[in-house]
Design an enzyme around this catalytic site. Sequence first.
Site, mmCIF file in Angstrom:
data_model
loop_
_atom_site.group_PDB
_atom_site.id
_atom_site.type_symbol
_atom_site.label_atom_id
_atom_site.label_comp_id
_atom_site.label_asym_id
_atom_site.label_seq_id
_atom_site.Cartn_x
_atom_site.Cartn_y
_atom_site.Cartn_z
ATOM 1 N N SER A 66 -8.159 0.675 4.480
ATOM 2 C CA SER A 66 -7.442 1.321 3.682
ATOM 3 C C SER A 66 -6.475 0.636 2.780
ATOM 4 O O SER A 66 -5.958 1.348 1.964
ATOM 5 C CB SER A 66 -6.574 2.512 4.613
ATOM 6 O OG SER A 66 -5.415 1.766 5.256
ATOM 7 N N LYS A 125 0.827 -1.223 -0.014
ATOM 8 C CA LYS A 125 -0.041 0.104 0.038
ATOM 9 C C LYS A 125 0.962 1.360 -0.161
ATOM 10 O O LYS A 125 2.000 1.198 0.554
ATOM 11 C CB LYS A 125 -1.146 0.077 1.152
ATOM 12 C CG LYS A 125 -0.311 -0.003 2.525
ATOM 13 C CD LYS A 125 -1.195 -0.310 3.713
ATOM 14 C CE LYS A 125 -2.544 0.612 3.792
ATOM 15 N NZ LYS A 125 -3.089 0.489 5.119
ATOM 16 N N SER A 183 -7.895 -1.895 8.725
ATOM 17 C CA SER A 183 -7.452 -1.302 7.383
ATOM 18 C C SER A 183 -6.993 -2.741 6.503
ATOM 19 O O SER A 183 -6.716 -2.532 5.416
ATOM 20 C CB SER A 183 -6.477 -0.422 7.470
ATOM 21 O OG SER A 183 -7.194 0.735 7.736
#
Length: 554
Positions: free
Chosen positions: A230, A155, A254
Amino acid sequence: MATDKHSGSISKKDKSGRRKSKTNRICKDVMINLLKKLFFLFRYYLDQFIDFLFSLYWDGKRHALPDLEKKHAILMESAVTLAEKIRKNELKSEDLVTACIERIKQVNPILNAVTDERYEEALKEARQVDKMIENGLSEEEFKKKPFLGVPFTAKESHAVKGMLHTLGVRARKSARADEDAECVRLVRAAGAIPVAVTNVPEINKWQETRNMVFGQTNNPYNTGHTTGGSSGGEAALAAAIASPISLCSDIGGSTRMPAFFCGLFGLNPTAGHTSLKGSGLRSGAEPTMASVGFVSKHCSDLAPLTAIVADQQAHLLQLDREVHLKDIQIYYMETIKDLRVSPICSDLRKAMNKVVSNLSAQATSTASAPKPYYHEGFDHCFSLWRHAMSREAESFAKLLTDNAGEAVGLLELGKKLIGQSDYTVAAILKLLDDQLMPPVPAAWADELTESLREDLIRVLCGGGVLLAPAAPAPAPPHAALLLRPYNFAIWGVFNVLKFPAVQVPLGLNSEGLPLGIQVVAAPRQEALCLAVAKHLEKQFGGFVPPCKVPQKDS
């Protein structure tokens, strides 16, 4: 004698008063429970109606994911298996990295998951790995690099040297990392090769992966639906069979939320055992309830990958400890009674019931059969998480400006109404919550958190796990979660407790969207979570691809 009569009279009045008070309390409790049930029923049908309305728009924009080509079929294998094949010279790292890059190029135009890539550099490094293996490597060298030659993605909030590190914020749209985040450094040191970085919501703080720099990431199972956040970009690529190793992090679901919405396994390890240095602009010295973790198509990848990022603390997590299912006491809760959180849908209740029935059949006695559990702390999941976030060192308002000032929620709301804000609606909602809403009473939250933590440790310390709902419902249409902003709290409450949790896929519902549950254990008991997850993977099939894949014998 008069005194005795008088005393008797008072006693009768006291008894009568107590009975009346008790009756009133019972009536009050009944009324409150009835009102709660009516409220949750209303919320359930309201959510259904909202999803229906949003689907009318998004279903017209739905795109099918391309089927997995036979030359890319190797990407269905686990990272552990791929590393073993490279080590035995049964697979070239260059061929694997090439397949990964080609698959990413096929699916990314549909998913919008990748924010920056290093394809040429990755291929060069893969060729160097192949040359090293041809020249001969000792077993000791392979042990130091257990994922040698396997490609990975991260990420974008994890700094990868030379690559974009925007955190989804316009003020950082051209920012590049000067050095690797500690977790990236460790995965590289284990021999894995970074290929790309992936999309996140602003500063990792939303249930949907969307920002004003790169736009919205789409769910591989239905591109009109969210991937979660996320780590939504990572989960989208992993589920689309494009990334063998997906490096994530989790402060409020997340890692586990995108894993659930995209039909993957995801492990959030015990907080305090992985370094956040270089992740989300953290120094790594701050106390935090966040952890670095991974999502994967295979449960078998989670322990060895987590051991890499836990580094010197890996032995404390006992990730490789052998645990037998018969030795684990199962507890479960079917719902969450937090009024802010949507009620659990029927599909997920049925999935939980199937799991409990399966594990009941495995029990060796009535005493070892799954048992229900609940604590009043679960009535306040969001409040406990919000209070815990107030103890985190980072400032969301400052990070949105790249620490060049402080974003103001009301001002940004006004600017958004005329199309001039640099932030998404989700980011503005969080600003408004942080800046306008009163803080959670600290003493109350601390006391309730400690009560929940102590009670769960007491219940689970003998070798137990808790099965908990993954979410109120499978992945909803894009933007629908703006109308239910607190639903992530089902994941977030376990961050507050700093407990390890594994997200487990349980097949698809009638609409083709992934189902699943969380398996939670006491701190440093990851092995228990993983043992249950592995059993459920065998029983329920694990990851179900969102596209056609070649048969192994074809």
